[in-house]
Design an enzyme around this catalytic site. Sequence first.
Site, PDB file in Angstrom:
ATOM      1  N   LYS A 178       0.871  -1.190   0.000  1.00  0.00           N
ATOM      2  CA  LYS A 178       0.000   0.000   0.000  1.00  0.00           C
ATOM      3  C   LYS A 178       0.894   1.220   0.000  1.00  0.00           C
ATOM      4  O   LYS A 178       2.015   1.181   0.489  1.00  0.00           O
ATOM      5  CB  LYS A 178      -0.862   0.016   1.268  1.00  0.00           C
ATOM      6  N   ASP A 213      -6.840   4.208  -4.647  1.00  0.00           N
ATOM      7  CA  ASP A 213      -7.547   4.074  -3.370  1.00  0.00           C
ATOM      8  C   ASP A 213      -8.198   5.449  -3.168  1.00  0.00           C
ATOM      9  O   ASP A 213      -8.417   6.163  -4.158  1.00  0.00           O
ATOM     10  CB  ASP A 213      -6.557   3.704  -2.236  1.00  0.00           C
TER      11      ASP A 213
HETATM   12  O1  2IT Z   1      -8.063  -1.530  -0.838  1.00  0.00           O
HETATM   13  C1  2IT Z   1      -7.958  -2.055  -1.966  1.00  0.00           C
HETATM   14  O2  2IT Z   1      -8.070  -3.270  -2.132  1.00  0.00           O
HETATM   15  C2  2IT Z   1      -7.679  -1.183  -3.103  1.00  0.00           C
HETATM   16  N1  2IT Z   1      -7.597   0.037  -2.929  1.00  0.00           N
HETATM   17  C3  2IT Z   1      -7.466  -1.762  -4.473  1.00  0.00           C
HETATM   18  C4  2IT Z   1      -6.053  -2.201  -4.628  1.00  0.00           C
HETATM   19  C5  2IT Z   1      -5.674  -2.670  -6.022  1.00  0.00           C
HETATM   20  O3  2IT Z   1      -4.487  -2.960  -6.188  1.00  0.00           O
HETATM   21  O4  2IT Z   1      -6.527  -2.738  -6.913  1.00  0.00           O
END
Ligand code: 2IT
Length: 444
Positions: free
Chosen positions: A126, A166
Amino acid sequence: MKADLNDFMENLEARTPGENEFHQAVEEVIESVWDFYKKNPRYQKIKILERIVEPERVIMFRVPWVDDKGEVHVNRGYRVEFNSALGPYKGGLRFHPSVTLSILKFLGFEQTFKNSLTTLPMGGGKGGSDFSPKGKSDNEIMQFCQSFMSELFRHIGPNTDVPAGDIGVGGREIGYLFGQYKRLKNEFTGVLTGKGLGWGGSLIRPEATGFGAVYFTQHMLKRMGKDIEGHTFAISGFGNVAWGAISKINELGGKVVTISGPDGYIYDAEGISGDKVDYLLELRATNNDIVQPYAEEFGAAFIPGHRPWEATVDIAMPCATENEVGLDDAKNLVKNGCFLFAETSNMGCTAEAVEYLGNLIDFAPGKAVNAGGVAVSGLEMSQNNMRINWPHDEVDERLKHIMDAIHHTCVSYGTNGGKVDYVKGANIGGFVKVADAMLAQGIV
Ligand code: 2IT
């Protein structure tokens, strides 16, 4: 709490002081897997838990940029590369003033187990920044994204780490980030997901989190002999996730009566459907982060400063942000007859709210309910690697299949008597795959 579990948490807290959201996320998972872990000495011997709570790598960097008036700003950028046991680090970027290392560590930790649940080969990561997109011009957003990528590009790659969106990062931002990556590397690859349809994106990716959450809710309802049709829903937020969920609920005959923003919530007794759903996209595009204009546009009620959890509904699906449902909210929902809670935001509930709801009604956690988003990101990676685009129905079918598999995992690991403990099921189901991969790959 068990004494040895308590010692584990105290030790973690001493090593990571002040990272409250991270501690909250770890505690929920560790509590679920503790008995299972204790019964498996092969995991204990190689200190799987001690290793799994430590990110493999954390990158923090300066993001300087110049606004439209010529003034210089400095934000902080992050990428938490949490766990690569199952595949390249994968997870979104969040641009929001609330972003801290603790928030991104909690999200990266959750992402590791969520991605494991999807059945696809993705590790967990993340990232993001404390940058606030609110009120910024399009040029300022581009300047920021380019500066952010000017550092991030050296740490990511289609086989290393694949970010996505996100909160605060949607199609526009992914475009600017992708453009800068391509310029710096001179490579057109699937290094980001959530791309535009004409240049490597996947059909259904924008809708995937919301659609997947509703498919998961359908499975929960089916166990009770019920369906979406005829039920009322409280939704929070008004962004991409809320929009996808509302569209699918309407299609399946349900009625959504609330949305919300930082300014308060909308109660629309007629249901948020038709043009009103398209209006959400307009509202989001204004970049003001408020929902009040909806009330003026459609003559619905606006309740300033309150959250939607005081409304009378059958089903609640928080789609905004962490800890948006506290114990009092949970009590209100149950008192008003809510019988199903599908947490759609990441860690949308406080620990007290999870415990209260889990004891009284069917409650499923974010890492299971919202996994459809990253699942379709995984499908976007597959399409990019094969250099093809799947048609709409193929992606939708695969998404349905994945949500079914996640529900099945929750039921197999979480069934206790006649009841399914979805929190336990999701945590153990997600954990086992990661732990076994770490076991196979040695002490690294
Ligand atoms: O919290 C999540 O799963 C997302 N923001 C999507 C992450 C992604 O790599 O598609």
